[in-house]
Every structure is written in structure tokens, then in C-alpha cells.
Design a protein around this motif. Structure first.
Motif, short mmCIF file in Angstrom:
data_model
loop_
_atom_site.label_atom_id
_atom_site.label_comp_id
_atom_site.label_asym_id
_atom_site.label_seq_id
_atom_site.Cartn_x
_atom_site.Cartn_y
_atom_site.Cartn_z
N ARG A 280 29.63 28.94 19.29
CA ARG A 280 28.79 30.18 20.05
C ARG A 280 28.54 29.51 21.55
O ARG A 280 28.86 30.26 22.57
N ARG A 281 28.35 28.14 21.43
CA ARG A 281 28.08 27.49 22.79
C ARG A 281 29.26 27.64 23.67
O ARG A 281 29.01 27.91 24.75
N TRP A 282 30.24 27.03 23.16
CA TRP A 282 31.67 26.67 24.03
C TRP A 282 32.21 28.27 24.31
O TRP A 282 33.16 28.32 25.20
N ALA A 283 32.01 29.21 23.63
CA ALA A 283 32.49 30.55 23.81
C ALA A 283 31.49 31.22 24.98
O ALA A 283 32.05 32.23 25.56
N LYS A 284 30.56 30.81 25.21
CA LYS A 284 29.47 31.54 26.33
C LYS A 284 29.14 30.68 27.45
O LYS A 284 28.68 31.31 28.37
N ARG A 285 28.99 29.45 27.25
CA ARG A 285 28.68 28.74 28.26
C ARG A 285 29.47 28.75 29.63
O ARG A 285 30.92 29.13 29.66
N ALA A 286 28.85 28.47 30.73
CA ALA A 286 29.66 28.56 31.99
C ALA A 286 30.42 27.31 32.20
O ALA A 286 30.11 26.04 32.07
N LEU A 287 31.73 27.39 32.36
CA LEU A 287 32.65 26.25 32.26
C LEU A 287 32.80 25.81 33.65
O LEU A 287 32.58 26.46 34.68
N PRO A 288 33.00 24.48 33.64
CA PRO A 288 33.09 23.71 35.00
C PRO A 288 34.47 24.22 35.60
O PRO A 288 35.29 24.67 35.14
N LEU A 289 34.31 24.08 37.06
CA LEU A 289 35.38 24.31 37.78
C LEU A 289 35.64 22.99 38.61
O LEU A 289 34.84 22.06 38.97
N PRO A 290 36.91 22.63 39.21
CA PRO A 290 37.39 21.39 39.59
C PRO A 290 36.65 21.58 41.44
O PRO A 290 36.36 22.66 41.72
N PRO A 291 36.49 20.37 42.00
CA PRO A 291 35.98 20.30 43.24
C PRO A 291 36.84 21.12 44.05
O PRO A 291 38.11 21.05 44.03
N LYS A 292 36.49 21.53 45.24
CA LYS A 292 37.40 22.13 46.39
C LYS A 292 38.36 21.12 46.93
O LYS A 292 38.24 19.84 46.79
N ASN B 162 31.33 35.61 8.70
CA ASN B 162 32.06 35.68 7.41
C ASN B 162 32.96 34.53 7.45
O ASN B 162 34.26 34.76 6.85
N CYS B 163 32.66 33.38 8.01
CA CYS B 163 33.89 32.44 7.92
C CYS B 163 33.13 31.15 7.06
O CYS B 163 32.66 30.27 7.79
N PRO B 164 33.68 31.26 6.05
CA PRO B 164 32.94 29.81 5.26
C PRO B 164 33.47 28.61 5.48
O PRO B 164 33.21 27.56 5.14
N GLY B 165 34.78 28.58 6.06
CA GLY B 165 35.46 27.42 6.63
C GLY B 165 34.85 26.70 7.48
O GLY B 165 35.26 25.40 7.73
N LEU B 166 33.87 27.27 8.15
CA LEU B 166 33.19 26.33 9.25
C LEU B 166 31.78 26.14 8.99
O LEU B 166 30.99 26.96 8.31
N SER B 167 31.24 24.89 9.26
CA SER B 167 29.88 24.48 9.02
C SER B 167 29.01 25.11 9.93
O SER B 167 29.31 25.61 10.95
N ALA B 168 27.71 25.19 9.42
CA ALA B 168 26.66 25.62 10.55
C ALA B 168 26.69 25.23 11.78
O ALA B 168 26.36 25.78 12.98
N ARG B 169 26.78 23.71 11.81
CA ARG B 169 26.94 23.03 13.21
C ARG B 169 28.21 23.32 14.02
O ARG B 169 28.05 23.72 15.13
N GLU B 170 29.25 23.59 13.28
CA GLU B 170 30.46 24.22 13.89
C GLU B 170 30.16 25.28 14.59
O GLU B 170 30.76 25.59 15.43
#
Length: 736
Positions: free
Chosen positions: A313-325, A300-308
């Protein structure tokens, strides 16, 4: 300021490293055409000459007050000013800015004439020398008039947004701040509270007069490179969206949502372009958890395009990188479901995890990660722990697919746990690649799958209760951190591992918070609020109001005490801050009615407020009927100088050693969900009553116990807890 007249306005000026700018700011305020104000400088641990400059102004002008405090950031400085502000109205001015000579006069007149809660003025940006910019840069209202506060919230997302959202071009009625403060340790603090102020304000006056001059400086905190604190703005924007949704304003949530997501996506891109540090990864992880809660609003957010929206969705769900040990030890605290960290809902285990996070922010000797239950308030508070990565998850649903997987895994001899809480975070734990995974109580068998996948040699049980060791648990957690010798003995009795596998790591309490010192009149004021008189002898119980804690025995003891000046204060609920009612707790209320007004129930009290309750009490009683593994509440009571009466329960006597506490035998015990009497032991209700009356009639003994208790509590500082746990893990690492 009860005797003298209150000033009309309190002007709060946070001060930090602005020695060159402060004089211009101070002079613009002290030269106001409106004179009925107090000027509060908050020296936030400034390392330059600012503190001396502030004191100089105070020596010359009686309207000036100065607070000197350790550096805590802009929010902490503003909050410190609010805490002492006496004015009927509040204004904030940043110490590198200046105001027009009639700044206060015009805002105050507008506030009074309209009977408003807030008055705002226009702003002009100026250069470092306070000269206007080329073409003049003005921040003006969308319209100059009187409005309802809620009616202006849509302007937060328009071209004049900063006019409405910043703290410092406004005059506020003090009532707006009664239950509101800036989030400590944050930048973008204005964004976190502005909508809450406007939501409360019935009338707001918007002026087009340019009365505030904002100095653009290269060194200001909003003009630095990518830091973990950049995510503070994401937190504030996400909280704003959730607030509007909760208040039934989807129209405002739809306006706020695009900015929140775009801010988050921009930071995701920057994180990918910068060398990822542990603190930056920690804040990124926390921000992702915040934004994931907003996914249902996208449709229900018309202010964001379909691509946005796809990117969201991708950046809210994807596994985020972690820094090396690095050469620092990487440690993960694995908490059971139920309560979050930071411990905004209470909980002993969660509070201890928070202590570790706070000490690690101070000493930075570990890369610390905490897996715990999602909670909006806790996620917001987590930003204060910059060196701790919080992995939040909601209790996952037990779907059909997982139930089938549990059965199939058992058939092939590699069972997984029936509760998905323990299975869901496994991909994250693998990426984390910690040196140590500490199972923080709960169902230790739940981590069997993770232990097998990651290596049992990296798992240890942090035992917060009496847990008999076993061969099955040795296969999951071959080592144990034990909070008392009582707990350590129970573990080793069944474990096949040697004594060196179980390390003693006693609990702790915040000894800066829990201490005898208090604000003048604090205890007397709280006593009066709760209905206790000056001559009353108040006995405090603090903890869960559940059968094993023995509160019913304490009520029975009160019935055995004829002295009506002996009163009981019960602080706690059935399950910390998450559950306020139970059959047992309701029964306690009914039993207390027979004692008239001698028993008060305070319910759950958040940790920061607890010391005041210990300080008002004349004694604390912990009549535990189970085998209490340790005793954090006992530490807290001792640290506040409150004499302790307790049962000889589990590890509790270990913590009370040297305090002079009265230790009583248990006449009934809690086993297998039932209370069972103990033969040959005097009734606990009688021995508690005798102990209370003995303390009441012997003030010298009570004073000696208070002194000894404070000394004994000194053994249990958060720093000692951190150092002891770290030393245990380092010792085990060397023996691997």
C-alpha cells in the motif's frame, strides 16, 4: 503458400549478436529426425556476422527463410516470424540454445496423438560450452499427462513455473496466435502472453522428455543490471492479475498477486539504491500506476503477510522520487480527462502526444512527462517510450470536500477549479519542476491553480482548437503553441501578449505508417471484405461521427448521385474508441438505409489499421461544418495518395495547400451546438456530389491530386513536429 503444401511446423529463431552460438543452434534444428518444417531466422539488425550466417543456411537448405529487419528486440523478432509463418504448428527456439535431434518429432507426435493445442517438453540448463551443469539442472512438469489449458494455470506459480511460462519448449497450434502477438519492445515478453495461450488451449500435452537445452550466458538480456526494462516483468505480472480477475478466477489472481507485488517491491528497493535516471524514474512511475490497480485484491491474498501488504500500500501510493534536473529541457504535457496516451483509444491530441513521445525516444532532447487518463492498455503500451514519464490518474470523484474547497477558494479570491482532475496532480507537478507545462487543450482555466503555484511564465497553451485569447487566459498561459495560422489569429485577437507569444506548430501524421505502399492485394482484400466491387468508386469519410463533422451532408450528397457505383465508407464513432453510439450516429445509420448497400459504416478503426482504408478509397471527403482548426485526417489521406474534397473550414485549407484538393464553401455551419444555414451559398450536398462525380470521370485529375497530395503531406512529419515544438520552447526560454 496457397498453391504449395504447407509445412507441418514453422520454427522461429530470433537472431541478435550470437555469431558464436548460432551454428550449434542451426545445426541442431536442421538435423531433426522430423523433416516437414520451415526454419525462419529473424535477423534483428544483428551488428555481427549473424545475417550472413543466416543467408548461408538459406542458400544450402530450401526449408530456411531469412528476415532481415531493424533491431526491435526479441518480441518484434518473434512477431515478424509469426507474420510469415506457414506451418500448421509453431515453435520458438532461442538462437543461443540447442534442441535434441527428436525435439520436433516427439512434440509433433504428442500434439497429434492427443489432438492437443500445445505440447511441452522438459528443459535442461547447460553451460556456455553446452555441457551439463554439475548435478544437472532440469525443468520438469509437475505431472506428465494431457490437461486442459486452464487447469495448468495454477502451475505458473509453482516450483516448475518456467516449464509452463517460457516460449521455447513448446509446440503450438497456429490458431493460438491468430489474434495474439508479443508486446513490442519488452523483455519478460513470455510472461505477458503465456497465460493467454493456456487460457485458449483446450488440451495441453506435458512431456517429461528433456528435448530443449537452455544455454546460460553472461551476456543474455535476462542477466544484466537494473535497467528501466526490468519493470516489464511488473507490467506483465500486473496484467496477469487483472486478467484472472476479469475472467472470474479470483483463485488464480490470488496465486499471481504475491509474485507481482514482491517483484515490484524488490525493484523499488533497487531504485532507491541506484542513481535515478529519467528513463528509470519514468518506468517506475508507470509501474506504480499498474500496481495501484491491484490494491483492492490485497484483502483476499493469503500469500502476503500483513507487513508485506503494508509495504504494498505504501509503495503504490507514495510520491516517487524524480531525478535532479539536467541540461535537457524538462517538458510536461497536461492533457484533459477523457482519453489516454499512448493513443490506444484514438484522439487527435493524444496521437500527437504519442508522436512527441516516440520522437523523444529517438532523439532524447527533452525530459518529457505526460499527464493523462489511466487506461490499462495504454499503460502497457507506454513501456515502448522509455524516455517519457507517464503520470496516469483516473478521473477523480467530485466529493463534498472538494466542492467546499472550491467555494471557499472563490471567497478568498484564489479560486481552484471545480474539476479535481486539475487539482489532484499539483503535488506531482511541483516535484516535477518542469521548464514548461503545456496545457494540451480542454478547459485551459482548469490549470489556473497550478499556474499560480508553479509560475505562469512556465505555462503555455497548446491550442488544438479555435480558442480566443483573453486577459484571463493570459494570466494562466501567457504563451501559445498554435496548430494553424487560423488558430493563431483567433488567439492573438483577444490576447494582450505580443505576436512572439504565439508560435505556429502544425500537426503531423506518421508518414511511415500513412503512405501509398501496401502489402500486395491489401486494398482489394479489404474492399471485398467491406462489400465493395472492383468498379466501385469509394469515397471515404474518417473522423468523429458528430454533427459538426458534416457526415449528414455527405449522405445527402450520396442521395444526389444517381451513379450506383459511387459508394461511401464512414470510418469513425461519436468519440473515438471510447463511445460507439449517439443519437446523431444512429440517425446516420437510418438515413443510409435509404441508399441500399451504397454506404458502409466501419466504426472506430485503430490508427495502425487506418492506412488500408485510405488506400482502398478513390477519394476522401471532409465536409466539416465547424471551424476545423487543422486537419490530421487530411494529412493522412494525402500521405496515402487519396485525393481530398473538403470544406473551407478554419485551418483545413492551410494543410491542403499545394495538394490540388477540392475546397468547397460551407452552406451551413455549426455554432453554439446548432446547425445554421449560410445564405447565398450553394447547398453543400450538391457541391460535394459534383466534386465526387468530377473526380470519378477524370482519372487523370485524380492521379495528379494523389501525387501532389503525397508531396504536400511531406511537410507534416513527426520529426518536423518535434523539432518545431522544441524550437519554439527553446526560443521562449532564451527570452525569459
Amino acid at each position: 503458400m496457397s498453391e504449395e503444401k504447407r509445412p507441418a511446423i514453422s520454427v522461429i529463431v530470433p537472431v541478435y549478436k550470437v555469431e558464436d552460438c548460432l551454428p550449434a543452434c542451426a545445426e541442431s534444428l536442421l538435423g531433426q529426425t522430423f523433416a516437414d518444417f520451415e526454419l525462419i531466422f529473424v535477423d534483428d539488425g544483428s551488428p555481427d556476422g549473424c545475417g550472413a550466417l543466416c543467408d548461408g543456411y538459406a542458400a544450402k537448405d530450401s526449408r530456411v527463410k531469412v528476415i532481415h529487419q531493424q533491431n526491435g528486440g526479441l518480441s518484434a523478432a518473434r512477431n515478424a516470424g509469426l507474420d510469415i509463418a506457414a506451418g500448421d504448428a509453431i515453435a520458438f527456439v532461442d538462437s543461443d540454445d540447442v534442441v535434441a535431434a527428436d525435439y520436433l518429432e516427439k512434440l509433433h507426435a504428442a500434439l497429434e496423438e492427443a489432438g492437443a493445442d500445445m505440447a511441452l517438453c522438459a528443459v535442461e540448463d547447460v553451460d556456455e560450452g553446452l555441457a551439463p551443469l554439475g548435478g544437472r539442472a532440469l525443468t520438469l512438469p509437475a505431472a506428465a499427462d494431457v490437461f486442459g489449458g486452464k487447469d495448468l494455470l495454477a502451475e505458473f506459480f509453482g516450483p516448475s513455473s518456467t516449464y509452463y511460462t517460457v516460449a521455447w519448449n513448446k509446440l503450438y497450434r497456429r490458431r493460438l496466435w491468430e489474434d495474439l502477438r508479443y508486446p513490442a519492445g519488452r523483455i519478460h515478453e513470455d510472461d505477458a502472453v503465456a497465460h493467454l495461450l493456456f487460457w485458449q488451449a483446450k488440451k495441453v500435452v506435458c512431456l517429461a522428455d528433456v528435448l530443449y537445452f537452455y544455454r546460460l550466458r553472461q551476456g543474455s538480456i535476462c542477466r544484466t543490471g537494473l535497467r528501466p526494462s526490468a519493470f516489464d516483468g511488473v507490467d506483465a505480472a500486473a496484467a496477469r492479475c487483472r486478467f484472472f480477475t476479469a475472467q472470474g478466477r479470483p483463485d488464480l489472481a490470488a496465486l499471481a498477486l504475491p509474485g507481482a507485488w514482491r517483484r515490484y517491491l524488490a525493484l523499488c528497493a533497487q531504485c532507491g539504491e541506484n542513481a535515478l535516471t529519467w528513463p528509470l524514474a519514468a518506468r517506475w512511475q508507470e509501474a506504480q500506476a499498474q500496481m495501484a490497480t491491484l490494491l483492492p485484491l490485497l484483502k483476499n491474498c493469503p500469500g502476503l503477510s500483513a507487513r508485506e501488504k503494508l509495504s504494498c500500500r505504501r509503495w503504490a501510493k507514495r510520491a516517487l522520487p524524480l531525478p535532479p534536473k539536467t541540461d535537457k529541457m524538462r517538458v510536461a504535457l497536461l492533457l484533459p480527462p477523457g482519453l489516454p496516451v499512448p493513443a490506444v483509444k484514438g484522439g487527435a491530441v493524444e496521437t500527437l502526444a504519442e508522436h512527441l513521445a516516440r520522437q523523444n525516444t529517438r532523439f532524447k532532447e527533452m525530459e518529457l512527462a505526460v499527464l493523462c487518463q489511466w487506461d490499462e492498455e495504454a499503460a502497457g503500451e507506454s513501456a515502448r517510450f522509455a524516455d517519457t514519464l507517464f503520470y496516469y490518474q483516473a478521473p477523480p470523484a467530485q466529493d463534498l470536500g472538494h466542492r467546499l474547497a472550491v467555494r471557499l477558494s472563490a471567497l478568498v479570491g484564489k479560486p481552484i477549479h471545480w474539476n479535481r482532475w486539475y487539482a489532484k496532480p499539483l503535488p506531482f507537478l511541483k516535484r516535477l519542476d518542469a521548464d514548461w507545462y503545456l496545457a494540451e487543450g480542454g478547459d485551459l482555466t482548469g490549470w489556473r491553480q497550478a499556474s499560480r503555484a508553479l509560475g505562469r511564465g512556465r505555462f503555455a497553451a497548446h491550442l488544438h482548437g479555435e480558442t480566443p485569447g483573453s486577459a484571463a487566459l493570459d494570466e494562466i498561459c501567457p504563451r501559445a503553441l498554435c496548430i494553424s495560422e487560423f488558430v493563431r489569429r483567433a488567439w492573438l485577437a483577444g490576447s494582450g501578449e505580443g505576436p512572439e507569444s504565439a508560435a505556429l506548430v502544425p500537426n503531423c501524421a506518421d508518414l511511415d505508417l500513412f503512405c501509398p505502399e501496401a502489402k500486395a492485394g491489401e486494398a482489394a482484400a479489404l474492399r471485398e471484405k467491406l462489400g465493395f466491387g472492383k468498379e466501385d468508386f469509394v469515397v471515404l469519410f474518417c473522423g468523429r461521427t458528430s454533427p459538426e463533422k458534416g457526415v449528414h451532408q455527405l449522405l445527402a450528397a450520396m442521395a444526389n448521385i444517381p451513379d450506383e457505383q459511387v459508394k461511401l465508407l464512414v470510418v469513425g464513432s461519436p468519440f473515438f474508441g471510447a463511445k460507439a453510439r449517439s443519437g446523431y450516429a444512429d440517425g446516420l445509420q437510418s438515413r443510409a438505409e435509404a441508399l441500399g448497400g451504397r454506404v458502409k459504416f466501419a466504426g472506430f478503426v485503430p490508427n495502425p489499421q487506418l492506412p488500408a482504408y485510405y488506400r482502398l478509397a478513390d477519394a476522401a471527403c471532409f465536409p466539416a461544418l465547424w471551424q476545423e482548426p487543422a486537419g490530421i485526417t487530411a494529412i493522412e489521406a494525402m500521405a496515402c495518395g487519396c485525393p481530398v474534397i473538403a470544406t473551407a473550414s478554419g485551418g483545413l485549407p492551410e494543410y491542403l495547400e499545394g495538394s490540388g484538393a477540392v475546397i468547397l464553401p460551407q452552406s451551413e455551419v455549426w455554432e453554439d451546438g446548432q446547425l445554421r444555414g449560410v445564405a447565398g451559398v450553394p447547398p453543400l450536398e450538391s457541391t460535394i456530389a459534383e466534386a465526387i462525380l468530377a473526380l470519378k470521370t477524370d482519372p487523370a485529375r485524380a492521379a495528379a491530386m494523389a501525387k501532389a497530395g503525397r508531396k504536400a503531406a511531406g511537410r507534416y512529419s513527426p520529426e518536423t513536429y518535434y523539432r518545431t515544438l522544441l524550437a519554439a520552447l527553446q526560443g521562449w526560454s532564451r527570452r525569459k
